[in-house]
Design a protein around this motif. Structure first.
Motif, PDB file in Angstrom:
ATOM      1  N   SER A   1       0.875  -1.176   0.000  1.00  0.00           N
ATOM      2  CA  SER A   1       0.000   0.000   0.000  1.00  0.00           C
ATOM      3  C   SER A   1       0.910   1.223   0.000  1.00  0.00           C
ATOM      4  CB  SER A   1      -0.921   0.006   1.220  1.00  0.00           C
ATOM      5  OG  SER A   1      -0.237   0.458   2.372  1.00  0.00           O
ATOM      6  N   PRO A   2       0.377   2.423  -0.271  1.00  0.00           N
ATOM      7  CA  PRO A   2       1.240   3.616  -0.340  1.00  0.00           C
ATOM      8  C   PRO A   2       2.022   3.914   0.930  1.00  0.00           C
ATOM      9  CG  PRO A   2      -0.895   4.064  -1.343  1.00  0.00           C
ATOM     10  CD  PRO A   2      -1.010   2.715  -0.686  1.00  0.00           C
TER      11      PRO A   2
ATOM     12  N   PHE B   1       8.275  -8.365   7.784  1.00  0.00           N
ATOM     13  CA  PHE B   1       7.901  -7.244   8.639  1.00  0.00           C
ATOM     14  C   PHE B   1       7.116  -6.233   7.806  1.00  0.00           C
ATOM     15  CE2 PHE B   1      11.927  -9.055   9.900  1.00  0.00           C
ATOM     16  CZ  PHE B   1      11.754  -9.301  11.253  1.00  0.00           C
ATOM     17  N   HIS B   2       6.145  -5.564   8.443  1.00  0.00           N
ATOM     18  CA  HIS B   2       5.350  -4.528   7.786  1.00  0.00           C
ATOM     19  C   HIS B   2       5.643  -3.203   8.471  1.00  0.00           C
ATOM     20  CE1 HIS B   2       2.311  -7.997   6.907  1.00  0.00           C
ATOM     21  NE2 HIS B   2       3.409  -8.091   6.183  1.00  0.00           N
ATOM     22  N   LEU B   3       6.288  -2.298   7.774  1.00  0.00           N
ATOM     23  CA  LEU B   3       6.727  -1.031   8.353  1.00  0.00           C
ATOM     24  C   LEU B   3       5.759   0.092   7.977  1.00  0.00           C
ATOM     25  CD1 LEU B   3       9.273  -2.866   8.331  1.00  0.00           C
ATOM     26  CD2 LEU B   3      10.632  -0.801   7.955  1.00  0.00           C
TER      27      LEU B   3
ATOM     28  N   ALA C   1      -5.270  -2.428  13.900  1.00  0.00           N
ATOM     29  CA  ALA C   1      -5.263  -1.089  13.315  1.00  0.00           C
ATOM     30  C   ALA C   1      -3.946  -0.906  12.584  1.00  0.00           C
ATOM     31  CB  ALA C   1      -5.426  -0.018  14.397  1.00  0.00           C
ATOM     32  N   GLY C   2      -4.013  -0.464  11.315  1.00  0.00           N
ATOM     33  CA  GLY C   2      -2.807  -0.207  10.542  1.00  0.00           C
ATOM     34  C   GLY C   2      -1.920  -1.430  10.451  1.00  0.00           C
ATOM     35  N   THR C   3      -0.617  -1.240  10.694  1.00  0.00           N
ATOM     36  CA  THR C   3       0.318  -2.362  10.630  1.00  0.00           C
ATOM     37  C   THR C   3       0.256  -3.249  11.872  1.00  0.00           C
ATOM     38  OG1 THR C   3       2.062  -0.876  11.405  1.00  0.00           O
ATOM     39  CG2 THR C   3       1.930  -1.267   9.019  1.00  0.00           C
ATOM     40  N   GLY C   4      -0.690  -2.977  12.759  1.00  0.00           N
ATOM     41  CA  GLY C   4      -0.994  -3.934  13.815  1.00  0.00           C
ATOM     42  C   GLY C   4      -1.495  -5.246  13.233  1.00  0.00           C
TER      43      GLY C   4
ATOM     44  N   GLU D   1      -5.265   1.536   2.229  1.00  0.00           N
ATOM     45  CA  GLU D   1      -4.361   1.093   3.276  1.00  0.00           C
ATOM     46  C   GLU D   1      -4.739  -0.270   3.866  1.00  0.00           C
ATOM     47  OE1 GLU D   1      -1.468   2.343   4.002  1.00  0.00           O
ATOM     48  OE2 GLU D   1      -1.775   3.887   2.482  1.00  0.00           O
ATOM     49  N   HIS D   2      -5.764  -0.914   3.317  1.00  0.00           N
ATOM     50  CA  HIS D   2      -6.025  -2.308   3.680  1.00  0.00           C
ATOM     51  C   HIS D   2      -5.054  -3.158   2.860  1.00  0.00           C
ATOM     52  CE1 HIS D   2      -9.455  -1.424   6.158  1.00  0.00           C
ATOM     53  NE2 HIS D   2     -10.064  -0.783   5.185  1.00  0.00           N
TER      54      HIS D   2
END
Length: 315
Positions: free
Chosen positions: A103-104, A151-153, A200-203, A234-235
């Protein structure tokens, strides 16, 4: 006043001084993230003397016996000599396998360690870059299935590690620091219990690993995953999640934006007192999740949560 020794220097500090603050004030640049004894980025090794440790249980017995301490949780009460964590000496070498942008605002980083790393879905790992910047990240990979560490940053905001990570290319070296347990995991004893996974987000990163572990172990109960994002783009795992839904009748995935969160949480209905909830994201989001789940009738002791303490926004 006690004297503190490190990196060939010796200086006096007030009794009771925080060890992390004392080292950083002297210019030694010990990294940290949470300051709560969770991330393990601030490890130092005591070579002479012993600090007052507020959370001795935060490190396993082997690490403590080797002299390692979490400097954020320690006070200097007597003369003390320490060695700061040196990623070149103490870290495990790793190589970047791939870097991409699902995602962006989310960078997906995959690493291959020099030797196999034993871990379980949902754990954290401290990453060190070539500039000596360290940051703990949750593992999104599944041990025994994924040939890399993933990992997702969250790169929505500037950060010393994430800014440098944008420039990483396959073959670049990194170092791996402390592997930390974390609250999120899958227990085979949960086989028939309903699971709520709220991110939530990269959680979503650790829950992506935990979800796949549950499915690999043929979890029999219903699984409901809710992902909260700033906007639809952002999904970042929407496609892979839909593929899992198509293959598993007991899995439901709900992708929501921030404005939709109250309605999404209001739709959660506790149909079994055996339900377990795993929560991850920014502290504000996790607390909102937990509050609504409690009001829905889920006891706090049936919620497991990890928070990302240094990010703004929802992740």
């Amino acid at each position: 006043m006690p004297e503190l020794s490190a990196a060939g220097r010796r200086w006096a500090v007030p009794t009771g001084s925080n060890l992390l603050d004392s080292l950083n004030a002297a210019g030694l640049a010990v990294p940290y993230s949470c300051r709560a004894g969770c991330c393990h980025a601030c490890l130092v090794r005591c070579v002479d003397g012993e600090p007052l440790d507020a959370r001795p249980e935060a490190l396993d017995a082997t690490r403590r016996a080797e002299g390692w301490r979490l400097s954020c949780q320690c006070q200097v009460v007597d003369d003390l000599a320490v060695e700061v964590f040196d990623p070149q000496r103490d870290g495990l070498p790793a190589t970047v396998e791939s870097v991409d942008w699902p995602s962006p605002g989310v960078l997906r980083l995959r690493l291959v360690a020099e030797r196999p790393l034993r871990y379980r879905a949902g754990q954290h790992l401290v990453l060190w870059n070539a500039e000596g910047v360290a940051r703990p990240y949750s593992l999104a990979s599944l041990p025994g299935e994924d040939p890399w560490l993933e990992f997702h940053l969250d790169c929505h905001h500037p950060g010393a590690f994430s800014d440098a990570a944008r420039r990483l290319r396959p073959g670049d070296p990194l170092r791996l620091g402390e592997l930390r347990g974390g609250a999120l995991h899958y227990d085979p004893d949960w086989q028939r219990r309903p699971l709520w996974l709220l991110a939530a987000g990269t959680g979503l990163a650790p829950l992506w690993g935990v979800l796949r572990e549950a499915l690999r172990q043929e979890h029999q109960g219903d699984i409901h995953l809710l992902h909260l994002a700033r906007e639809p783009a952002e999904h970042y795992l929407a496609g892979p999640l839909r593929e899992l839904v198509a293959r598993h009748a007991n899995l439901r995935v709900d992708l929501r934006e921030a404005a939709e969160l109250p309605a999404a949480l209001a739709e959660l209905r506790l149909v079994s007192r055996q339900t377990l909830a795993l929560l991850c994201g920014h502290p504000g989001s996790v607390e909102s999740f937990a509050r609504h789940l409690y009001l829905a009738g889920l006891p706090r002791n049936q919620m497991l949560a990890d928070t990302f303490l240094t990010r703004r926004g929802i992740a």
